[in-house]
Enzyme design. Sequence first.
Site, PDB file in Angstrom:
ATOM      1  N   GLY A 241       0.717  -0.380  -0.660  1.00 47.26           N
ATOM      2  CA  GLY A 241       0.899  -1.555  -1.541  1.00 47.26           C
ATOM      3  C   GLY A 241       1.322  -1.640  -2.564  1.00 47.26           C
ATOM      4  O   GLY A 241       1.975  -0.717  -3.100  1.00 47.26           O
ATOM      5  N   SER A 242       1.008  -2.758  -3.331  1.00 45.97           N
ATOM      6  CA  SER A 242       1.641  -2.776  -4.772  1.00 45.97           C
ATOM      7  C   SER A 242       0.976  -1.908  -5.767  1.00 45.97           C
ATOM      8  O   SER A 242      -0.166  -1.155  -5.560  1.00 45.97           O
ATOM      9  CB  SER A 242       1.336  -4.188  -5.331  1.00 45.97           C
ATOM     10  OG  SER A 242      -0.082  -4.468  -5.612  1.00 45.97           O
ATOM     11  N   GLY A 246      -2.819  -0.139  -6.218  1.00 48.69           N
ATOM     12  CA  GLY A 246      -3.208   1.353  -6.324  1.00 48.69           C
ATOM     13  C   GLY A 246      -3.955   1.508  -7.784  1.00 48.69           C
ATOM     14  O   GLY A 246      -4.855   2.573  -7.969  1.00 48.69           O
ATOM     15  N   GLU A 263       0.393   4.622  -1.722  1.00 47.53           N
ATOM     16  CA  GLU A 263       2.050   4.780  -1.346  1.00 47.53           C
ATOM     17  C   GLU A 263       2.288   3.450  -2.029  1.00 47.53           C
ATOM     18  O   GLU A 263       2.062   2.155  -1.416  1.00 47.53           O
ATOM     19  CB  GLU A 263       2.346   4.816   0.085  1.00 47.53           C
ATOM     20  CG  GLU A 263       1.913   6.061   0.768  1.00 47.53           C
ATOM     21  CD  GLU A 263       3.175   6.894   0.728  1.00 47.53           C
ATOM     22  OE1 GLU A 263       4.191   6.806  -0.032  1.00 47.53           O
ATOM     23  OE2 GLU A 263       2.873   8.114   0.950  1.00 47.53           O
TER      24      GLU A 263
HETATM   25  P1  NAD Z   1      -0.698  -5.797  -1.706  1.00 47.45           P
HETATM   26  O1  NAD Z   1      -1.026  -4.802  -2.914  1.00 47.45           O
HETATM   27  O2  NAD Z   1      -0.746  -7.175  -2.268  1.00 47.45           O
HETATM   28  O3  NAD Z   1      -1.615  -5.660  -0.684  1.00 47.45           O
HETATM   29  C1  NAD Z   1      -1.594  -4.401  -0.014  1.00 47.45           C
HETATM   30  C2  NAD Z   1      -3.118  -4.186   0.984  1.00 47.45           C
HETATM   31  O4  NAD Z   1      -3.922  -3.850  -0.080  1.00 47.45           O
HETATM   32  C3  NAD Z   1      -3.371  -5.393   1.532  1.00 47.45           C
HETATM   33  O5  NAD Z   1      -4.044  -4.987   2.725  1.00 47.45           O
HETATM   34  C4  NAD Z   1      -4.645  -5.939   0.624  1.00 47.45           C
HETATM   35  O6  NAD Z   1      -5.515  -6.702   1.255  1.00 47.45           O
HETATM   36  C5  NAD Z   1      -5.181  -4.870  -0.221  1.00 47.45           C
HETATM   37  N1  NAD Z   1      -5.661  -4.841  -1.270  1.00 47.45           N
HETATM   38  C6  NAD Z   1      -5.210  -5.553  -2.524  1.00 47.45           C
HETATM   39  N2  NAD Z   1      -5.935  -5.273  -3.691  1.00 47.45           N
HETATM   40  C7  NAD Z   1      -7.016  -4.524  -3.287  1.00 47.45           C
HETATM   41  C8  NAD Z   1      -8.042  -3.977  -3.710  1.00 47.45           C
HETATM   42  N3  NAD Z   1      -8.206  -4.101  -5.011  1.00 47.45           N
HETATM   43  N4  NAD Z   1      -8.732  -2.946  -2.949  1.00 47.45           N
HETATM   44  C9  NAD Z   1      -8.593  -2.620  -1.631  1.00 47.45           C
HETATM   45  N5  NAD Z   1      -7.526  -3.477  -1.119  1.00 47.45           N
HETATM   46  C10 NAD Z   1      -6.756  -4.171  -1.710  1.00 47.45           C
HETATM   47  O7  NAD Z   1       0.802  -5.559  -1.458  1.00 47.45           O
HETATM   48  P2  NAD Z   1       1.725  -6.470  -0.211  1.00 47.45           P
HETATM   49  O8  NAD Z   1       2.180  -7.281  -1.021  1.00 47.45           O
HETATM   50  O9  NAD Z   1       1.169  -6.679   0.899  1.00 47.45           O
HETATM   51  O10 NAD Z   1       2.973  -5.262  -0.107  1.00 47.45           O
HETATM   52  C11 NAD Z   1       3.951  -5.110  -0.706  1.00 47.45           C
HETATM   53  C12 NAD Z   1       3.947  -3.884  -1.911  1.00 47.45           C
HETATM   54  O11 NAD Z   1       3.778  -2.854  -1.088  1.00 47.45           O
HETATM   55  C13 NAD Z   1       5.149  -3.718  -2.403  1.00 47.45           C
HETATM   56  O12 NAD Z   1       4.706  -3.427  -3.817  1.00 47.45           O
HETATM   57  C14 NAD Z   1       5.615  -2.594  -1.892  1.00 47.45           C
HETATM   58  O13 NAD Z   1       6.609  -1.788  -2.788  1.00 47.45           O
HETATM   59  C15 NAD Z   1       4.530  -1.765  -1.504  1.00 47.45           C
HETATM   60  N6  NAD Z   1       4.869  -0.913  -0.338  1.00 47.45           N
HETATM   61  C16 NAD Z   1       4.704   0.387  -0.497  1.00 47.45           C
HETATM   62  C17 NAD Z   1       5.104   1.283   0.232  1.00 47.45           C
HETATM   63  C18 NAD Z   1       5.073   2.890   0.027  1.00 47.45           C
HETATM   64  O14 NAD Z   1       4.925   3.619   1.076  1.00 47.45           O
HETATM   65  N7  NAD Z   1       5.280   3.125  -1.074  1.00 47.45           N
HETATM   66  C19 NAD Z   1       5.331   0.889   1.659  1.00 47.45           C
HETATM   67  C20 NAD Z   1       5.079  -0.478   1.881  1.00 47.45           C
HETATM   68  C21 NAD Z   1       5.084  -1.392   0.815  1.00 47.45           C
END
Ligand code: NAD
EC number: 1.2.1.3
Length: 509
Positions: A241-242, A246, A263
Site C-alpha cells: 500500500g502507500s 508502511g 511493498e
Molecule cells: P493504502 O495504504 O490506503 O491501503 C493499503 C492497505 O493497507 C489497505 O488494505 C488498508 O486497509 C491497509 N491499511 C492502511 N493503513 C493501515 C494501518 N495503519 N495498519 C494496517 N493496515 C492499514 O493504499 P491503497 O490506496 O489501497 O493503494 C495504493 C498505494 O499502494 C500506492 O501508494 C501504491 O504505490 C501502493 N502499492 C504498492 C505496491 C508495491 O508492490 N510496491 C503494489 C500495489 C500498490
Amino acid sequence: MTSTAQPITDDLRTSARAALRNIGVTVPKGGDLHARTPLTGERLFGLTAATEADAEEAVDATRAAFLTWRTTPAPRRGELVRRLGELLSEHKSDLADLVTIEAGKIRSEALGEIQEMIDICDFAVGLSRQLYGRTIASERPGHRLAETWHPLGVVGVISAFNFPAAVWSWNTAVALVCGDTVIWKPSELTPLISLACDHLLARAADEVGASRDVHRLLLGDRVVGERLVDDPRVALVSATGSTRMGREVGPRVAARFGRSLLELGGNNAAIVAPSADLDLAIQGIVFAAAGTAGQRCTTLRRLIIHRDIADTLVERLTAAYDKLPIGNPFDDTTLVGPLISMTALDAMNSALARVQAQGGKILAGGKRRLSEEAPAAAYVEPVLVRVDEQSGVVREETFAPILYVLTYDTLDEAIALHNDVSQGLSSSIFTRDQQEAEIFLSAAGSDCGIANVNVGTSGAEIGGAFGGEKDTGGGRESGSDAWKAYMRPATNTVNYSSEPALAQGVSFL
Ligand code: NAD
C-alpha cells in the site's frame, strides 16, 4: 480523446452477482461494509466486516492449522496451490469481471491480473519441490554444516486496491508452499474479488484434503489490518500500500520483533536517451504512464528526456495522449478506465494545481470526463506536464495518471535526477547505446529494485523478485528467491565423528 457508452450500476450489480454465483460465492446480503464500483462511483452491495472476535478466531485457527501444515511435505502443499491455479484458470473471465467492476481496470488488464495469479501458482508449485538450503564447508573434521529452511508461521497479508487479487496470490501461493498459513486483509475498496479468491482456495483445500484453516479472509478497513500488525502470533506481516501505511505498519511490527515485508509507493522514472528507438519508447511510456489510469505502483510518473530529442518526443506523446480512449473499461476499445474514487480525483486536481503554481505547464490532458453521464465517478484525461525542475509535488507519488516531463544534457545528470526522490521502485532507460544501458543498470546507476532497458516501468513478470528500495519499503515478493522471506533458516552442525571438536580451535575439558 474519445469516450465510450457508460455502464449503469444496476447492470454492474447484476454482472457482479452473476460472476460471484458462477464462482460459487453466496451473494452478500447486507452489512455496513460497502462494495462499490468506480465505473459509476455507486454502491453495489452491503457486506459484513470482520469483528475483533472474528480476527481473534482467524489467528487461532490459522495458528492451529500451521502446526499440521508445516510438517506436510512441501510437494503435497504444492498440490493445493496447483488446484488453486486450475480453479483460477477455470474462472478467469468471472474473476476478471470482478476486478473491472471493483478496481476499474480495462478488460485486458483485468484478465492479465488473473493470468498473473495463475502464473504465480505455477511458479509456486515448482518451488514446492525446491526450497533449497546449502551445505557449507565445515572447519572441523568429521562435521557437516548445513542450512535448512523451515516454515515461519501465520502470514498476515494486507493488500491495496489496485492489484486487488494478484498481490494476494503472490504472497499466498508462495507462503502456502513454504508451509505457512495465511490471513488476508484486502483493501476495503475491493471486497468482492477477495470473497471470490477466498472461496476458490477453500474449494481447492477441500478437493485436495487440506484444512480450510490454512487461509482466512478478514474483510474490513485498516482497524482490522492493525489487529494483524499487533498480534505476536502473526510471524510475518506482508503489507502492500502507500508509504504512509508502511510508516505505520513497519515500526509496529518491529516493536514486537515480528517480520514485515513492505511493498509501498513508487515515483518511477524513465530516461530517454538520444539514441532511443522512439516508436518503442512511446509504446512503453504511454502504457506505463496512462495504463490502469496511472494507478499502478510501477506507473511511470517522471520522464527524463535528452534535450536534443525532447521537443520531438513530447510532440509525439501529446498526439498519443490526445487519442487515448477513456471511459467504460468493459468496452474493448477503452484504454483508460476511471480513478478509484472522487478522493483520488481531488488528489490529482490538487497535484495539478500545485505543479502549475510551481511553474509546470500542462501539455496534454488533465480534464475530467463523463461527469454528466457518471457524476459520482472519476474519469480523467491522463496528463503530460512539462516542469523545469524536480521539486515539490514532482517528488511525491500522486496515484493518478500525471506524467512530469524533465530534460537533461548528460547521462550523469539524468541518473542523478532519476535517483533524487525518496521512492525506489521501478525505473527504465530507453537507449540503443550499450554503454549507457550498462551504466544505468550498474551499482552507480538506477537505485531502484526494478531497472529495465527499452521496457517501460510497469508490467513486471512473476519470475523475477518484485519490490523496491528507500520509501518503497525494501520488500521483495513473487519470483527469484523472494520465498526466503516466508521461511526461517536454521543452521545445523552435525558431528559424525567420535571426536569432540570446538570451533575456532577452542579447547575445553
Ligand atoms: P493504502 O495504504 O490506503 O491501503 C493499503 C492497505 O493497507 C489497505 O488494505 C488498508 O486497509 C491497509 N491499511 C492502511 N493503513 C493501515 C494501518 N495503519 N495498519 C494496517 N493496515 C492499514 O493504499 P491503497 O490506496 O489501497 O493503494 C495504493 C498505494 O499502494 C500506492 O501508494 C501504491 O504505490 C501502493 N502499492 C504498492 C505496491 C508495491 O508492490 N510496491 C503494489 C500495489 C500498490
